[in-house]
Design an enzyme around this catalytic site. Sequence first.
Site, PDB file in Angstrom:
ATOM      1  N   CYS A 114      41.639  41.765  22.194  1.00  0.00           N
ATOM      2  CA  CYS A 114      42.536  42.766  21.632  1.00  0.00           C
ATOM      3  C   CYS A 114      43.452  42.142  20.573  1.00  0.00           C
ATOM      4  O   CYS A 114      42.986  41.667  19.546  1.00  0.00           O
ATOM      5  CB  CYS A 114      43.307  43.448  22.761  1.00  0.00           C
ATOM      6  N   HIS A 115      44.763  42.083  20.817  1.00  0.00           N
ATOM      7  CA  HIS A 115      45.711  41.470  19.889  1.00  0.00           C
ATOM      8  C   HIS A 115      45.871  39.967  20.138  1.00  0.00           C
ATOM      9  O   HIS A 115      46.594  39.293  19.405  1.00  0.00           O
ATOM     10  CB  HIS A 115      47.081  42.151  19.997  1.00  0.00           C
TER      11      HIS A 115
END
Length: 184
Positions: A114-115
Amino acid sequence: MAHALNGKRIAFLMAPSGVEQVELTTPWQAVKDAGGTPELLSTEAGTVQAFTGDVNPADTFAVDTLVQSASVSDYDGLVLPGGTTNPDQLRLNADAVDFVKGFTTAGKPIAAICHGPWTLVEADVLRGKTLTSWASLQTDIRNAGGNWIDAEVKTCTANGWTLVTSRNPGDLDAFVDGALTAFA
């Protein structure tokens, strides 16, 4: 696919707040199920606060080791869970960034979802790497010298170390399989 980690220690690096809970708990349990030892590292002692969907507070998790006192040589792999706040806070912490750089220098595998790759951008270790992430990071990754693709999971072995990445919690099964393969 069955993976055997046989007591390998896997560091999970998080800021004190903002981790997406499922991106911590799912790979954590998979490491345990494969016979590995997950360890929670953070920039502050105490607990880390997980969230669901970046906005709803979920569970807290006890910190095992402060990143500033951790040694890369004690671990066989590193997981960088997402959530937007977690990696954004890690990017601002020199000890966390240095710890990530240490994994790449030592040639040890890193898995980021994800991030999570934001910390890799800050560590300046993405040149020559092909990876995926939450779509909003693609410009940051490209500006850091990485090649961003839209894929469920991407494993890239280049520059002497292996990087496994995925886009979001919907990719967790593929992410966990890729991470365990790299750590084994």
